[in-house]
Design an enzyme around this catalytic site. Structure first.
Site, PDB file in Angstrom:
ATOM      1  N   ALA A  88      29.630  65.317 -44.551  1.00  0.00           N
ATOM      2  CA  ALA A  88      28.816  67.015 -45.816  1.00  0.00           C
ATOM      3  C   ALA A  88      28.314  65.632 -46.801  1.00  0.00           C
ATOM      4  CB  ALA A  88      30.627  66.344 -46.530  1.00  0.00           C
ATOM      5  N   GLY A 133      31.638  64.691 -41.600  1.00  0.00           N
ATOM      6  CA  GLY A 133      32.099  66.738 -41.699  1.00  0.00           C
ATOM      7  C   GLY A 133      31.124  67.073 -40.244  1.00  0.00           C
ATOM      8  N   GLU A 136      33.288  66.029 -37.332  1.00  0.00           N
ATOM      9  CA  GLU A 136      34.424  67.019 -37.516  1.00  0.00           C
ATOM     10  C   GLU A 136      33.997  68.292 -36.910  1.00  0.00           C
ATOM     11  OE1 GLU A 136      35.333  65.866 -41.757  1.00  0.00           O
ATOM     12  OE2 GLU A 136      37.234  65.824 -41.176  1.00  0.00           O
ATOM     13  N   GLU A 156      34.576  58.053 -44.013  1.00  0.00           N
ATOM     14  CA  GLU A 156      34.640  58.841 -45.221  1.00  0.00           C
ATOM     15  C   GLU A 156      35.624  57.638 -46.120  1.00  0.00           C
ATOM     16  OE1 GLU A 156      35.079  60.208 -42.247  1.00  0.00           O
ATOM     17  OE2 GLU A 156      35.197  62.443 -42.923  1.00  0.00           O
TER      18      GLU A 156
HETATM   19  N1  DAK Z   1      24.689  63.640 -48.251  1.00  0.00           N
HETATM   20  C1  DAK Z   1      23.980  63.258 -48.610  1.00  0.00           C
HETATM   21  N2  DAK Z   1      22.847  62.917 -48.483  1.00  0.00           N
HETATM   22  C2  DAK Z   1      22.629  61.849 -46.921  1.00  0.00           C
HETATM   23  C3  DAK Z   1      23.675  61.879 -46.058  1.00  0.00           C
HETATM   24  C4  DAK Z   1      25.020  62.703 -46.780  1.00  0.00           C
HETATM   25  N3  DAK Z   1      26.012  62.545 -46.126  1.00  0.00           N
HETATM   26  N4  DAK Z   1      23.591  61.181 -45.073  1.00  0.00           N
HETATM   27  C5  DAK Z   1      21.860  60.818 -45.427  1.00  0.00           C
HETATM   28  N5  DAK Z   1      21.387  61.245 -46.468  1.00  0.00           N
HETATM   29  C6  DAK Z   1      19.877  61.264 -47.207  1.00  0.00           C
HETATM   30  C7  DAK Z   1      20.098  60.043 -47.950  1.00  0.00           C
HETATM   31  O1  DAK Z   1      20.550  60.266 -48.985  1.00  0.00           O
HETATM   32  C8  DAK Z   1      18.653  59.602 -47.904  1.00  0.00           C
HETATM   33  O2  DAK Z   1      18.342  60.571 -49.099  1.00  0.00           O
HETATM   34  P1  DAK Z   1      16.825  59.629 -50.245  1.00  0.00           P
HETATM   35  O3  DAK Z   1      17.183  58.609 -50.653  1.00  0.00           O
HETATM   36  O4  DAK Z   1      15.268  59.039 -49.149  1.00  0.00           O
HETATM   37  O5  DAK Z   1      16.986  61.068 -50.784  1.00  0.00           O
HETATM   38  C9  DAK Z   1      17.845  60.341 -45.776  1.00  0.00           C
HETATM   39  O6  DAK Z   1      19.752  61.455 -46.022  1.00  0.00           O
HETATM   40  C10 DAK Z   1      17.983  59.646 -45.274  1.00  0.00           C
HETATM   41  O7  DAK Z   1      19.130  58.484 -45.235  1.00  0.00           O
HETATM   42  P2  DAK Z   1      18.511  56.430 -44.969  1.00  0.00           P
HETATM   43  O8  DAK Z   1      17.467  56.424 -45.689  1.00  0.00           O
HETATM   44  O9  DAK Z   1      19.918  56.633 -45.096  1.00  0.00           O
HETATM   45  O10 DAK Z   1      18.816  56.772 -43.839  1.00  0.00           O
HETATM   46  P3  DAK Z   1      18.775  55.599 -42.795  1.00  0.00           P
HETATM   47  O11 DAK Z   1      18.086  55.991 -41.584  1.00  0.00           O
HETATM   48  O12 DAK Z   1      18.655  53.916 -43.524  1.00  0.00           O
HETATM   49  O13 DAK Z   1      20.581  55.752 -42.513  1.00  0.00           O
HETATM   50  C11 DAK Z   1      22.600  57.104 -42.035  1.00  0.00           C
HETATM   51  C12 DAK Z   1      21.292  56.881 -41.549  1.00  0.00           C
HETATM   52  C13 DAK Z   1      22.802  58.227 -41.149  1.00  0.00           C
HETATM   53  C14 DAK Z   1      23.445  55.872 -42.055  1.00  0.00           C
HETATM   54  C15 DAK Z   1      22.988  57.003 -43.624  1.00  0.00           C
HETATM   55  O14 DAK Z   1      22.432  57.784 -44.023  1.00  0.00           O
HETATM   56  C16 DAK Z   1      24.225  56.872 -44.145  1.00  0.00           C
HETATM   57  O15 DAK Z   1      25.386  56.048 -44.121  1.00  0.00           O
HETATM   58  N6  DAK Z   1      24.215  58.026 -43.959  1.00  0.00           N
HETATM   59  C17 DAK Z   1      25.856  58.999 -44.661  1.00  0.00           C
HETATM   60  C18 DAK Z   1      27.381  59.221 -43.457  1.00  0.00           C
HETATM   61  C19 DAK Z   1      27.981  59.416 -44.160  1.00  0.00           C
HETATM   62  O16 DAK Z   1      28.862  58.345 -45.125  1.00  0.00           O
HETATM   63  N7  DAK Z   1      29.457  60.262 -43.989  1.00  0.00           N
HETATM   64  C20 DAK Z   1      30.165  60.648 -44.365  1.00  0.00           C
HETATM   65  C21 DAK Z   1      30.157  61.852 -45.427  1.00  0.00           C
HETATM   66  S1  DAK Z   1      31.245  62.038 -46.306  1.00  0.00           S
HETATM   67  C22 DAK Z   1      36.011  66.956 -48.130  1.00  0.00           C
HETATM   68  C23 DAK Z   1      36.517  67.550 -46.610  1.00  0.00           C
HETATM   69  C24 DAK Z   1      35.790  66.375 -45.842  1.00  0.00           C
HETATM   70  C25 DAK Z   1      34.066  66.134 -46.266  1.00  0.00           C
HETATM   71  C26 DAK Z   1      34.587  66.273 -47.996  1.00  0.00           C
HETATM   72  C27 DAK Z   1      35.080  66.718 -48.469  1.00  0.00           C
HETATM   73  N8  DAK Z   1      36.928  67.840 -48.924  1.00  0.00           N
HETATM   74  C28 DAK Z   1      39.215  68.177 -48.489  1.00  0.00           C
HETATM   75  C29 DAK Z   1      36.176  68.390 -50.074  1.00  0.00           C
HETATM   76  C30 DAK Z   1      34.044  65.558 -46.250  1.00  0.00           C
HETATM   77  C31 DAK Z   1      32.946  64.190 -45.967  1.00  0.00           C
HETATM   78  C32 DAK Z   1      31.826  62.980 -45.578  1.00  0.00           C
HETATM   79  O17 DAK Z   1      31.505  64.056 -44.202  1.00  0.00           O
END
Ligand code: DAK
Length: 283
Positions: A88, A133, A136, A156
């Site tokens: 997400a 997400g 998921e 998460e």
């Molecule tokens: N969201 C927004 N931007 C993201 C992102 C994400 N999930 N993942 C990556 N980016 C962006 C980064 O911020 C960066 O942007 P800039 O800083 O250049 O502007 C760009 O993509 C490139 O990422 P990195 O520079 O971080 O690239 P790396 O190769 O160093 O690392 C990585 C890649 C995938 C390991 C890292 O980007 C990372 O850890 N990303 C986050 C992964 C994550 O934690 N995903 C889970 C998100 S939480 C809900 C229900 C469900 C959910 C939410 C609400 N409700 C009931 C309301 C679900 C939640 C999730 O999915």
């Protein structure tokens, strides 16, 4: 207009659509955020899957329209090769209120259930990060294929969240409760081979090209079968997932009996006896 024609007419900003030989590829395209599921992506996915859900598989002859099996399989993937979907959108969630979160989650849940109940198979072709997400939505598809560079995880808890797009419910169905707890409590990423070993991924392919080819071959193979039977099998499998075994078998029985109302069954069995290829009417 058929579903294929209506899909071709859609104008979307965060999705790239390609339709070849009745197989629709939907690629999430947000290169600046590793294809993260911002509300706009969810809205556009809802537009595409909503349209498919409304049109596909319905016998429309009575309305003077042709049967609409113009799309026989869907591939969900991400553009760019580094990410399928990195979750997400974390930046959007920073400022979300409780009410916003409820709307975001319920729209996503409804979308995921449309994918699960679509009458044609959906393959997630995971070509890079499938986190949160992203993992998921892949699990809401029928089959997950991955390229060797794919990484899966439910990270998460590192953000103060829990998997909220069905991950707590679906991951344990794929990998069993022990692996699901371990992955969710630690948030660790696993590679494609580990994901295959624990049952999350059906097949690992060496690169993105081979991944796309494998997904397409599987869907074309399915498209050569009876569309009615494939859709009823999908329905029965999904029902059995959610129900105790005896009720799952009841649901399977209903779907099995429904096959006998179809022209596809007559054609399939007759073609076998006549030693020819079946021409399924899809009804
Ligand atoms: N969201 C927004 N931007 C993201 C992102 C994400 N999930 N993942 C990556 N980016 C962006 C980064 O911020 C960066 O942007 P800039 O800083 O250049 O502007 C760009 O993509 C490139 O990422 P990195 O520079 O971080 O690239 P790396 O190769 O160093 O690392 C990585 C890649 C995938 C390991 C890292 O980007 C990372 O850890 N990303 C986050 C992964 C994550 O934690 N995903 C889970 C998100 S939480 C809900 C229900 C469900 C959910 C939410 C609400 N409700 C009931 C309301 C679900 C939640 C999730 O999915």
């Amino acid at each position: 207009m058929s579903a294929a024609e209506r899909v071709a007419a859609l104008r979307l900003e965060t999705l790239e659509l390609h339709l070849t030989d009745s197989i629709l590829t939907i690629a999430v395209h947000r290169p600046e955020a590793l294809n993260a599921l911002a509300p706009q992506v969810i809205a556009e996915l809802r537009e595409v899957f909503g349209l498919l859900r409304e049109r596909l598989g319905r016998p429309l002859v009575a309305d003077g329209e042709d049967l609409d099996w113009s799309i026989r399989g869907v591939i969900l993937t991400g553009t760019g090769g580094k990410a399928f979907i990195a979750g997400a959108d974390i930046k959007t969630m920073q400022t979300m209120t409780v009410d916003d979160a409820r709307v975001y989650a319920s729209e996503a849940h409804e979308l995921f259930s449309w994918i699960e109940t679509l009458p044609v198979p959906v393959v997630a072709a995971v070509n890079g990060y499938a986190l949160g997400g992203g993992c998921e939505i892949a699990m809401a598809c029928d089959v997950i294929y991955a390229s060797e560079n794919a990484k899966f995880g439910q990270p998460e808890v590192a953000l103060g969240l829990i998997p909220g797009f069905g991950g707590c419910a679906r991951l344990q169905q794929y990998v069993g409760i022990a692996h699901a707890r371990e992955l969710i409590f630690t948030g660790r990423h696993i590679d494609a081979l580990e994901a295959e070993r624990i049952g999350l991924v059906a097949r690992v392919l060496p690169d993105t090209g081979a991944l796309a080819e494998a997904a397409r071959t599987t869907l074309l193979q399915s498209a050569a079968q009876s569309p009615v039977a494939v859709s009823l099998a999908k329905r029965a499998i999904r029902a059995a997932q959610a129900l105790p075994t005896d009720q799952g078998i009841e649901a399977e029985l209903e779907a099995f009996v429904e096959c006998f109302e179809s022209d596809d069954l007559r054609e399939g069995t007759t073609a076998f006896v006549e030693k020819r290829k079946p021409q399924f009417p899809g009804r």
